[in-house]
Design a protein around this motif. Structure first.
Motif, mmCIF file in Angstrom:
data_model
loop_
_atom_site.group_PDB
_atom_site.id
_atom_site.type_symbol
_atom_site.label_atom_id
_atom_site.label_comp_id
_atom_site.label_asym_id
_atom_site.label_seq_id
_atom_site.Cartn_x
_atom_site.Cartn_y
_atom_site.Cartn_z
ATOM 1 N N ARG A 1 12.939 23.480 14.246
ATOM 2 C CA ARG A 1 13.557 23.703 15.547
ATOM 3 C C ARG A 1 14.298 22.447 15.981
ATOM 4 N NH1 ARG A 1 8.493 26.383 18.852
ATOM 5 N NH2 ARG A 1 8.604 28.479 17.968
ATOM 6 N N SER A 2 15.410 22.630 16.623
ATOM 7 C CA SER A 2 16.171 21.483 17.109
ATOM 8 C C SER A 2 15.423 20.801 18.249
ATOM 9 C CB SER A 2 17.538 21.935 17.590
ATOM 10 O OG SER A 2 17.410 22.812 18.683
ATOM 11 N N LEU B 1 17.822 14.312 20.601
ATOM 12 C CA LEU B 1 17.602 12.904 20.251
ATOM 13 C C LEU B 1 18.908 12.153 20.398
ATOM 14 C CD1 LEU B 1 15.576 10.732 19.149
ATOM 15 C CD2 LEU B 1 16.415 11.317 16.882
ATOM 16 N N LEU B 2 18.890 11.098 21.188
ATOM 17 C CA LEU B 2 20.048 10.209 21.315
ATOM 18 C C LEU B 2 21.348 10.973 21.554
ATOM 19 C CD1 LEU B 2 19.176 7.884 18.301
ATOM 20 C CD2 LEU B 2 18.853 7.354 20.711
ATOM 21 N N GLY B 3 21.314 11.971 22.372
ATOM 22 C CA GLY B 3 22.530 12.703 22.699
ATOM 23 C C GLY B 3 22.960 13.688 21.643
ATOM 24 N N SER B 4 22.174 13.824 20.607
ATOM 25 C CA SER B 4 22.477 14.812 19.571
ATOM 26 C C SER B 4 21.198 15.612 19.307
ATOM 27 C CB SER B 4 22.949 14.097 18.305
ATOM 28 O OG SER B 4 23.143 15.025 17.257
ATOM 29 N N VAL B 5 21.137 16.313 18.204
ATOM 30 C CA VAL B 5 19.902 17.030 17.879
ATOM 31 C C VAL B 5 19.407 16.645 16.494
ATOM 32 C CG1 VAL B 5 20.267 19.044 19.354
ATOM 33 C CG2 VAL B 5 21.186 19.043 17.038
ATOM 34 N N ARG B 6 18.117 16.650 16.357
ATOM 35 C CA ARG B 6 17.483 16.507 15.055
ATOM 36 C C ARG B 6 16.631 17.739 14.841
ATOM 37 N NH1 ARG B 6 12.338 15.566 15.248
ATOM 38 N NH2 ARG B 6 11.396 15.115 17.255
ATOM 39 N N LEU B 7 16.063 17.888 13.653
ATOM 40 C CA LEU B 7 15.258 19.058 13.331
ATOM 41 C C LEU B 7 13.778 18.709 13.288
ATOM 42 C CD1 LEU B 7 17.552 20.527 10.551
ATOM 43 C CD2 LEU B 7 17.085 21.560 12.773
ATOM 44 N N ASP B 8 13.008 19.503 13.948
ATOM 45 C CA ASP B 8 11.558 19.349 14.019
ATOM 46 C C ASP B 8 10.943 20.460 13.181
ATOM 47 O OD1 ASP B 8 9.673 17.737 15.108
ATOM 48 O OD2 ASP B 8 9.961 18.416 17.165
#
Lengths: 291, 291, 291, 291
Positions: free
Chosen positions: B266-267, B270-277
């Motif tokens: 799931r997105s 993070l820091l104004g963007s997205v990472r995947l969890d």
């Protein structure tokens, strides 16, 4: 003394200490032709600066002459001594590194801030994409706790590795991890990018593992500019925006490139069996600078 | 009153309350032919037992006769009243469910113990493998907080759903979640398996989501035995040993079966963007009992 | 005739054929108040246009009068008949759909071009993210073989589903799949986006599964514009650039949104055991239009 | 001649050719103290057997004597010559390996049967789990095309690597790949396990990549028995049954062990952007034999 196992290097008339650093990374007995009365002190200072206090110095003076002398010192004792200009130093490791330098060191063997380490398996993939050759000069930008730089150093055994990190606490961790693994030919650069890259030799390989939040585009571009033709740059990111930036940079530069997503799950014990614990997916992008 | 939107069911001379339960799951106006003076009380008791206190009862007595009477009650007020044997009850929803019943309800909309819920996306895959038909009788074994049973109920709108759970605290959570979603044709069975399965009607579909730690083999076998020919059993597990057990059971029984591993990330911002969890991977095994 | 199982709809004085379409999607017996001598012909034409040739028409004329008449026709026989203005049509399904309409239909049950189908498990996740309510109007843009539209129709049983596809061959496949599953309240729109969207009613839900290659940004924006406040748009893509476009659109519009990556592996038989066959990962982005 | 770059080894009075093999894997100039008139022929035969025909032999006879002689031969020319017992052979690489030996060699650089190679990224993870030290003796069981054995050889640069493979065609491919990469200290063992393992020296590391279909349990057990205390065994499998076997073996033996699932997706160009192409997931199990 098993002389056939002594690795010899020379500091004669040159300022290049890298051969010495590589030698102490991979050998327990290192002979140094120092070339001058200050030689033993220079060596001791280098070793001290790298935290390589597991070596004893055996200084041979005037060897073959009547007044020949053989003395043994810890690296702390050398400074107040004086030496004959004709000397040869034998470095003898008296304590093995806590963590033997190799590929695939367990995450918990590195001193690191929880969660902030390139995980063992992902590190392995990044290293395999970096395509390191023995003699490469390698930059690790945003080195974190230094795990990638240190394992790169295991591969670039005739090269030079620079671990660049702007946070003081992290750069201290890298130093600690270098001490623990004995990867002395990793040089920690504590400073801001891209400014601090200026003084470094052009790299054959660049690994970008972190520190790309703010001026990431600038750093990537500068690293790409400095990379030697034929060189390779590997970026490792969890951020979609960094992935995007990196792909579009490589595209704009016309570099051949590819990307892999790495999704690792580790087993964890549960109810007498095992279940899988997923690590967060990571994107690894590799670009090849044309010759 | 918009009579064309009234769903009518009959309790005349039978003990089957499922048509009533299904009706109140999907309709805001439900007319009940009660068949006796106790009718309104029976209905109120059923509603109370399901936590369906968002309905008002409008009781019509002796309709069309001179002494016809129309009275309105909350479900709590009915018990002390007495009614004419000729009556008809109109149930009127006065409060919508907190969470509208549908497919893909967000995890946080279900009351659950942290981490112990079949995640929304995995639930969707499990439901799609379960291949539920409108009229199916479905068992959800080890129902946890009831999220699968409740969304199965949305699909088995003419069927019966049994959520079996041995832990008291969890079975209470299922009841709460039924109340919140209005999935009243889910019946909570609080008890130990396989014993507590005995009194249940044979299922068309069995979903096994948990509770397989101890005597799992026995439970799986009993469920397989009770499953109707042509039926389908879906097991959802994170444990390698349960996966193994389940595959070998289906193999031994000669059932056609398959398995999918579901890995969802799931997105996260993070820091104004997205990472995947990453969510932990889950195995979903589906077996088909031959006709 | 089991009249309690007859679903009745009315075409009296209105042009809205959706109630009829929904009725034949979910019921085997549908009674239609046609409202005129052309009624039976209108119904037959609608059914023909949807490929719903598994229904027989039983036409009741002048019911209750002396000259009452009951005649039975196939949908092809109706056109050349004439009818009394007072008529009622009972549609009777004489052949069940080849593939029963439900959630999680196997990929191979849909007629599709190899590889070009939203895989069963991914479809399930997309549907769960779409959060469909019974009465929703749903657009499926770039509908491919129609698998998502068809299963959406199962959920939006009181709604309208539009499957938009620009390729002729694909829109033909959607029609075939509607016939096979009996999801008659899916309307195939064969045309180019965004132009062909103009005549459609504003949607509660938009699913974008394909067709975003060329003018994707325009299509996404137009769909976002037309989406009803409070509505939801789900985009399903394998392309990094579409992911990027979609995330930045939602960000720019200020919509709450999230993304999941779905990685499914299916078991395959190998050497008497099973191995895992990975499907390519898919990104599913969901945006919520503020009320 | 740059003598400081010559790596010297001795074959004097011993049959151990491994120092020679390692030397030609990593050095372009190798000096051999042969110890006898047959020395040059023995060396040429060893080189021929390994396909190491990129070396020239420079034979120095009676060095320092009046009848000293220096002659140069290809490895094919040596057999028919006769030599003075006092000789020294300098091996000079005249052609670099087609594929430089290193970590992370691209899959397509290895000659292999389509699909039957441990993919680059998975290979990297397996190597990192194997925890190879410089001097390790390593078995690669079911070596396939030899990619793992060859990259292990890069790490075990002072060790011995045995690539065991029962299929003739595959063992031929390993030989070809050794030639191409110059990993001459990999020894191909063409034979059936466990029988063919008998003559091999006990390993420090065992990698099991394939060939476990039939008598896998026996092979695993024999490998575990022969593994040196403190050694490590890594099994790489896609089969659920092998995973199960391996986990239960390690459990039964009481070895500390863990497992990771590796799911790699590689970028592929599509419509001017990239999409992800999933490789099938692989399980990598690592067991540690207690000291």
């Amino acid at each position: 003394l098993p002389w056939e196992r002594v690795k010899t290097v020379s500091l004669h008339g040159r300022r290049d200490i890298w051969p010495l650093l590589r030698a102490i990374s991979f050998h327990d007995l290192v002979g140094v032709y120092t070339g001058g009365e200050d030689g033993p002190k220079v060596i001791a200072r280098v070793l001290k600066s790298k935290g390589a206090n597991s070596f004893q110095l055996i200084v041979f003076e005037n060897l073959g002459y009547r007044d020949q002398r053989i003395r043994e010192f810890s690296i702390d004792e050398v400074e107040e001594q004086s030496f004959h200009p004709l000397n040869f130093v034998l470095l003898k490791r008296i304590r093995l590194p806590i963590v033997p330098l190799r590929l695939g060191i367990d995450d918990e063997k590195y001193i690191h801030k929880a969660g902030l380490i390139t995980k063992r398996e992902v590190r392995a993939v990044a290293l395999s994409r970096l395509d390191v050759f023995d003699t490469n000069t390698v930059w690790d930008l945003g080195a974190g706790c230094g795990s990638v730089a240190i394992e790169v150093a295991y591969l670039a055994r005739e090269g030079m590795v620079f671990a660049v990190e702007r946070q003081k606490s992290r750069s201290m961790m890298i130093r600690k991890n270098i001490e623990r693994t004995g990867a002395f030919h990793v040089e920690v650069i504590h400073g801001f990018m891209p400014e601090c890259l200026e003084s470094l030799p052009d790299p054959d390989r660049v690994f970008v593992g972190g520190g790309l939040s703010g001026n990431s585009a600038t750093v990537l571009e500068e690293a790409a500019r400095r990379l030697k033709p034929g060189g390779r740059m590997v970026v490792h990111t969890v951020l979609m925006s960094s992935l995007e930036k990196c792909l579009s940079l490589f595209q704009r530069l016309g570099w051949q490139h590819d990307m892999v997503q790495v999704q690792i799950s580790r087993s964890a014990a549960l109810l007498g069996s095992v279940r899988l614990d997923a690590l967060n997916p990571v994107f690894v992008i590799a670009g090849h600078k044309p010759i």
